[in-house]
Design a protein around this motif. Structure first.
Motif, PDB file in Angstrom:
ATOM      1  N   ILE A 810       0.867  -1.173   0.000  1.00  0.00           N
ATOM      2  CA  ILE A 810       0.000   0.000   0.000  1.00  0.00           C
ATOM      3  C   ILE A 810       0.906   1.226   0.000  1.00  0.00           C
ATOM      4  CG2 ILE A 810      -1.815   1.246   1.217  1.00  0.00           C
ATOM      5  CD1 ILE A 810      -2.549  -1.415   2.576  1.00  0.00           C
ATOM      6  N   VAL A 811       0.806   2.024  -1.037  1.00  0.00           N
ATOM      7  CA  VAL A 811       1.638   3.228  -1.141  1.00  0.00           C
ATOM      8  C   VAL A 811       0.736   4.448  -1.253  1.00  0.00           C
ATOM      9  CG1 VAL A 811       3.524   1.973  -2.236  1.00  0.00           C
ATOM     10  CG2 VAL A 811       1.783   3.045  -3.664  1.00  0.00           C
ATOM     11  N   GLU A 812       1.256   5.570  -0.843  1.00  0.00           N
ATOM     12  CA  GLU A 812       0.490   6.820  -0.901  1.00  0.00           C
ATOM     13  C   GLU A 812       1.113   7.725  -1.941  1.00  0.00           C
ATOM     14  OE1 GLU A 812      -1.207  10.244   2.128  1.00  0.00           O
ATOM     15  OE2 GLU A 812      -0.884   8.193   2.813  1.00  0.00           O
ATOM     16  N   ARG A 813       0.285   8.158  -2.860  1.00  0.00           N
ATOM     17  CA  ARG A 813       0.737   9.050  -3.923  1.00  0.00           C
ATOM     18  C   ARG A 813      -0.298  10.139  -4.119  1.00  0.00           C
ATOM     19  NH1 ARG A 813       2.884   4.760  -8.542  1.00  0.00           N
ATOM     20  NH2 ARG A 813       4.735   4.027  -7.401  1.00  0.00           N
ATOM     21  N   ASN A 814       0.162  11.348  -4.122  1.00  0.00           N
ATOM     22  CA  ASN A 814      -0.721  12.503  -4.346  1.00  0.00           C
ATOM     23  C   ASN A 814      -1.914  12.508  -3.395  1.00  0.00           C
ATOM     24  OD1 ASN A 814       0.918  13.329  -6.537  1.00  0.00           O
ATOM     25  ND2 ASN A 814      -0.198  11.928  -7.911  1.00  0.00           N
ATOM     26  N   GLY A 815      -1.657  12.127  -2.156  1.00  0.00           N
ATOM     27  CA  GLY A 815      -2.706  12.202  -1.143  1.00  0.00           C
ATOM     28  C   GLY A 815      -3.684  11.054  -1.126  1.00  0.00           C
ATOM     29  N   SER A 816      -3.516  10.050  -1.994  1.00  0.00           N
ATOM     30  CA  SER A 816      -4.428   8.907  -1.991  1.00  0.00           C
ATOM     31  C   SER A 816      -3.624   7.614  -1.978  1.00  0.00           C
ATOM     32  CB  SER A 816      -5.349   8.940  -3.218  1.00  0.00           C
ATOM     33  OG  SER A 816      -4.590   8.876  -4.408  1.00  0.00           O
ATOM     34  N   LYS A 817      -4.267   6.550  -1.496  1.00  0.00           N
ATOM     35  CA  LYS A 817      -3.593   5.265  -1.367  1.00  0.00           C
ATOM     36  C   LYS A 817      -3.775   4.428  -2.628  1.00  0.00           C
ATOM     37  CE  LYS A 817      -3.835   5.009   3.675  1.00  0.00           C
ATOM     38  NZ  LYS A 817      -4.305   4.257   4.849  1.00  0.00           N
ATOM     39  N   HIS A 818      -2.713   3.702  -2.968  1.00  0.00           N
ATOM     40  CA  HIS A 818      -2.736   2.819  -4.132  1.00  0.00           C
ATOM     41  C   HIS A 818      -2.145   1.476  -3.731  1.00  0.00           C
ATOM     42  CE1 HIS A 818      -3.555   6.199  -6.930  1.00  0.00           C
ATOM     43  NE2 HIS A 818      -2.809   6.888  -6.064  1.00  0.00           N
ATOM     44  N   ILE A 819      -2.532   0.430  -4.455  1.00  0.00           N
ATOM     45  CA  ILE A 819      -1.999  -0.910  -4.215  1.00  0.00           C
ATOM     46  C   ILE A 819      -1.167  -1.340  -5.415  1.00  0.00           C
ATOM     47  CG2 ILE A 819      -2.627  -3.357  -4.031  1.00  0.00           C
ATOM     48  CD1 ILE A 819      -4.840  -2.587  -2.178  1.00  0.00           C
ATOM     49  N   LEU A 820       0.080  -1.755  -5.133  1.00  0.00           N
ATOM     50  CA  LEU A 820       0.979  -2.238  -6.170  1.00  0.00           C
ATOM     51  C   LEU A 820       1.435  -3.651  -5.823  1.00  0.00           C
ATOM     52  CD1 LEU A 820       3.316   0.883  -6.609  1.00  0.00           C
ATOM     53  CD2 LEU A 820       1.350   0.258  -8.007  1.00  0.00           C
ATOM     54  N   PRO A 821       1.747  -4.474  -6.830  1.00  0.00           N
ATOM     55  CA  PRO A 821       2.324  -5.789  -6.524  1.00  0.00           C
ATOM     56  C   PRO A 821       3.583  -5.637  -5.703  1.00  0.00           C
ATOM     57  CG  PRO A 821       1.721  -5.635  -8.849  1.00  0.00           C
ATOM     58  CD  PRO A 821       1.573  -4.261  -8.277  1.00  0.00           C
TER      59      PRO A 821
END
Length: 834
Positions: A810-821
């Motif tokens: 779980i990473v945070e980019r531009n104020g929102s959370k994203h899921i990456l492999p």
């Protein structure tokens, strides 16, 4: 300096003789188009001219070191009349080699050409990209001639540094770096450019490979520009065997006979560990000792001999027999009949057959492979699959004995294991595909479908026979497949190519409402909606949870007889008519739904629902397979087989399907929704919540509102609002996929949190973990790959669990959370897609 007592000049001459012998042998086997491609590979890489195939504008790397255009190739290039060969100096390409089956006993008319292009390590990223484009254009030109030519770009310095360069067309990742080099060295054929230094280093000096090579140049007997180096192979790390075994199983999906031999080779290697004798060393020792027998240096014959010795030592005569049959089938020869053209391969193979003392009937059966039908293919598929599974189990035991961690990174092992899971793991709903390039066609012009009711001496369900429905044909006939419901049997026959709309279909189903016209329509509908063959699964798809790509619903394949008083409107747009509660008697006109879908992992699943609640059960099952971040299927079809009201029923089921998928995949954040149904004279509701979909029967109007008020709070689960919100972020719940185990890593100030989502989409949180994330991932993979093996059952089905966990960050980019492999965050992959 000498090598094993032979002066360096003599060794170089010996190497030239070996290479010329292999070039000659390859040319004798190639077809006319194949020979054209084979001979033009080097010139097309050497020159970069607008009139030639493979031209890339600008400063595309070209020119092969130490290359002089042969006169025979000048004649081939004359096809492009405006091209005039010009002198190319200081080539960017150091060497061009074919590897694999080329020039070996395993080379056949449809073998592809696997070409390694070793380029100057000084090329920049832009130049490497242009060279890759050039190779792709040559591949495209070759395909127009009916020849598959695959180019793999190799940076020699990077290769020596890490042996982790991705140089296979299918992106094997980091799974078999050393073993790939082992195969390359024992099978390579130099088409142009520098020779390989590895051939000058005696086997017993490979432990000091670098020092030996340095000494060769210090003596000034060799010129650097005449040689290229990919390093030595002192020994294969134990960590590589597990990943390589996975990769060979992956390849076995499309090349089963070759995969059996290679998996057995890996098994024998691991059996010898830590004193493994690699085949490239066996080959080089024979060559340096002056072996003059071409078969003694044949790369495929070496594999067969090594595997045979190992299996005899294990007293495994069954797999020894299978290995021989796979070897013969891989050659594509037909030796039970007189051979029109007797070449060196025919002579060598006949000698092997004499040694094996095969029964002539066995040879004739193998030679009829082009006409094999379902019973032959099923038997071959089972034998091949069981051999692969036995080998894989032994390699897992090897990994456990040696307490090794997998050398492949988690993203690679995830992709490979999911591909294997999709192809080999059998579940109750999966439609098994039995013909992975074993036979050209399993088509049958006539089949019979027979229903057996409960209470008979054989299992109830549906049986497929490839005979007409006549007593003379059916008596003593063996069924080809049994399934618990008809639609799965039809799907199995269709996707394995046994039936198509031209097949003559017979039906024997006494007491059933299923009619032959509906069965024939279903086959036509299948053919119109979904092809038998579909595109291979992309790596990007395997990096994500499985999604439904194409969906089909077959309504009332077994059409109930309706009461005569029901008046079904002609117009299917009449919204006042409810097909789920029709007429004065409130009859549910939808009594069976058969669901078939193709997943993004290329799995085919089949489900059957019957009874008054069939439509609800179908929607619950369907939407439970959709995680919240999934996409709507690219295509959804509803086919209805009712004798009355076909349009109205189909339209309303289609609307229910659309509503259900829309509610399940709603991403507005409301978290739940519902849809009311009246089925016959009973009331139901479908509830769509974040992690679950379920049906609920409503006993009275108050029951619905009670259910809403007790279980919902502001549009969310009360349980979710009170506990789950603190346990798992919404993005984790939206990514949950039923049937899979998923690990999500989230960094915090005190380490990282771990969210574990199980097969039932239940979430557990482990906070402030301070250990090594990499070690955790490897230990979890080891646990799942070793401890979750199933024991053999009565039907001898698969025993291996390929459903390994998936790992994400779980990473945070531009104020929102994203899921990456896992592994993709914060790093740039060094893989080169070719």
């Amino acid at each position: 300096m000498d090598t094993n007592g032979i002066h360096i000049e003599q060794r170089v001459a010996q190497l030239e003789a070996l290479n010329q012998q292999r070039l000659n042998r390859a040319r004798l086997v190639l077809t006319k188009p194949g020979l054209k491609v084979f001979d033009l590979i080097a010139p097309l890489l050497h020159f970069n001219h607008p009139d030639l195939p493979g031209y890339v504008g600008g400063s595309c790397p070209a020119g092969i070191q130490n290359y002089q255009l042969p006169a025979s190739d000048r004649k081939l290039l004359a096809e492009w009349e405006h091209f005039r060969p010009e002198l190319v100096e200081d080539g960017d390409i150091l060497g061009v080699f074919c590897m694999g089956s080329t020039a070996s006993l395993g080379q056949c008319c449809d073998s592809d050409l696997d070409v390694w292009v070793i380029y100057d390590s000084q090329l920049n990223a832009q130049q490497r990209m242009m060279l890759e484009q050039k190779c792709q254009k040559i591949t495209d030109w070759s395909a127009q001639l009916g020849i598959e030519a695959n180019f793999f770009l190799v940076d020699p310095e990077q290769f020596i540094r890490s042996h982790r360069q991705v140089i296979t067309k299918d992106n094997c990742g980091s799974t078999q770096n050393w073993l790939l080099l082992d195969e390359f060295y024992r099978s390579c054929v130099r088409l142009a450019g520098c020779n390989l230094l590895w051939f000058l280093v005696p086997v017993d000096c490979e432990e000091q490979y670098s020092e030996y090579v340095a000494a060769l140049f210090e003596d000034e007997q060799l010129e650097h520009k005449a040689w290229v180096d990919l390093g030595g192979i002192a020994r294969v790390p134990a960590e590589e065997y597990f990943g390589a075994a996975l990769w060979q199983l992956y390849k076995g999906i499309d090349s089963p006979f070759k995969a059996v031999l290679k998996t057995l080779l890996l098994e024998s290697y691991s059996h010898q560990y830590p004193n493994t004798r690699l085949l490239c060393h066996e080959f080089k020792q024979r060559w340096m000792s002056g072996c003059c027998d071409p078969m003694g240096l044949d790369s495929y014959r070496l594999v067969l001999d090594h595997v045979s010795k190992y299996l005899r030592g294990q007293n495994d005569l069954l797999r020894l027999d299978l290995a021989r049959r796979c070897f013969y089938l891989k050659t594509c020869m037909v030796l039970s009949q007189p051979v029109e053209k007797v070449n060196w391969q025919v002579v060598a193979m006949r000698q092997l057959l004499a040694d094996w003392n095969w029964d002539p009937d066995l040879l004739s059966e193998l030679d009829r492979r082009e006409s094999w039908k379902v019973e032959h293919v099923k038997r071959a598929y089972r034998e091949v699959l069981e051999a692969l599974m036995v080998g894989f189990r032994k390699l897992i035991e090897f990994a456990r004995r040696n307490q090794i961690s997998e050398a492949i990174n988690p993203e690679d092992i995830g992709v490979l294991s999911r591909k294997l899971y999709a192809s080999f793991e059998m579940t109750t709903s999966k439609v098994e595909l039995i013909n992975p390039n074993i036979a050209p066609s399993l088509y049958e012009p006539v089949i019979t479908l027979v229903q057996v009711p409960e209470g008979r001496s054989v299992a109830a369900g549906w049986y497929l026979y490839k005979t007409p429905l006549r007593a003379s044909s059916m008596i003593g006939a063996k069924h080809q497949k049994h399934a618990d419901h008809l639609s799965r049997l039809i799907a199995w026959a269709y996707f394995n190519g046994i039936i198509n709309p031209s097949t003559e279909i017979h039906l024997h189903a006494p007491g059933s409402h299923i009619c032959i016209d509906s069965v024939r329509r279903m086959v036509r509908d299948l053919a119109s909606a979904m092809p038998v063959k579909f595109a291979p699964t992309r790596k990007e798809e395997l990096s994500k949870p499985s999604e439904i790509r194409q969906l089909m619903l077959f309504v009332n394949l077994s059409d109930p007889r309706l009461p005569t008083d029901i008046k079904i409107p002609m117009a299917h747009t009449d919204e006042s008519f409810d097909v789920f509660s029709a007429g004065q008697d409130m009859v549910n006109l939808v009594q069976s739904v058969d669901m078939l879908y193709l997943s993004s992992w290329n799995e085919i699943h089949s489900y059957h629902f019957s009874g008054n609640e069939a439509i609800l059960d179908c929607m619950v099952m369907l939407t439970s397979k959709m995680h919240k971040q999934a996409n709507i299927p690219m295509r959804s079809d509803v086919f209805c087989y009712s004798h009355q009201g076909e349009l109205a029923i189909g339209q309303q089921v289609r609307q229910v399907l659309l509503d259900s998928m829309t509610m399940r995949l709603d991403r507005t954040g409301s978290g739940s929704d519902y849809r009311m149904f009246t089925l016959a004279d009973e009331r139901f509701a479908l509830f769509f919540e974040r992690r679950s979909v379920y049906k609920h029967k409503l006993e009275n109007p108050v029951d619905f509102y009670r259910h809403i008020s007790h279980n919902k709070l502001g549009g969310r689960d009360r349980a979710a609002s009170e506990t789950t919100e603190s346990v798992a972020p919404t993005i984790v719940e939206n990514h949950a996929s039923e049937g899979l185990v998923q690990f999500f890593f989230e960094h915090d100030a005190d380490g990282f949190n771990i969210y574990v989502v199980d097969e039932a989409n239940q979430v557990e949180l482990y906070e402030h973990f301070k250990g090594s994330k990499e070690e955790l991932v490897q230990s979890v993979n080891r646990f799942y790959s070793s401890s979750k093996q199933r024991q053999p059952d009565d039907d001898d089905e698969q025993k291996i669990n390929f459903n390994l966990p998936q790992f994400y960050e779980i990473v945070e980019r531009n104020g929102s959370k994203h899921i990456l492999p896992y592994g993709a965050a914060g790093r740039v992959s060094q893989s080169v897609n070719l």
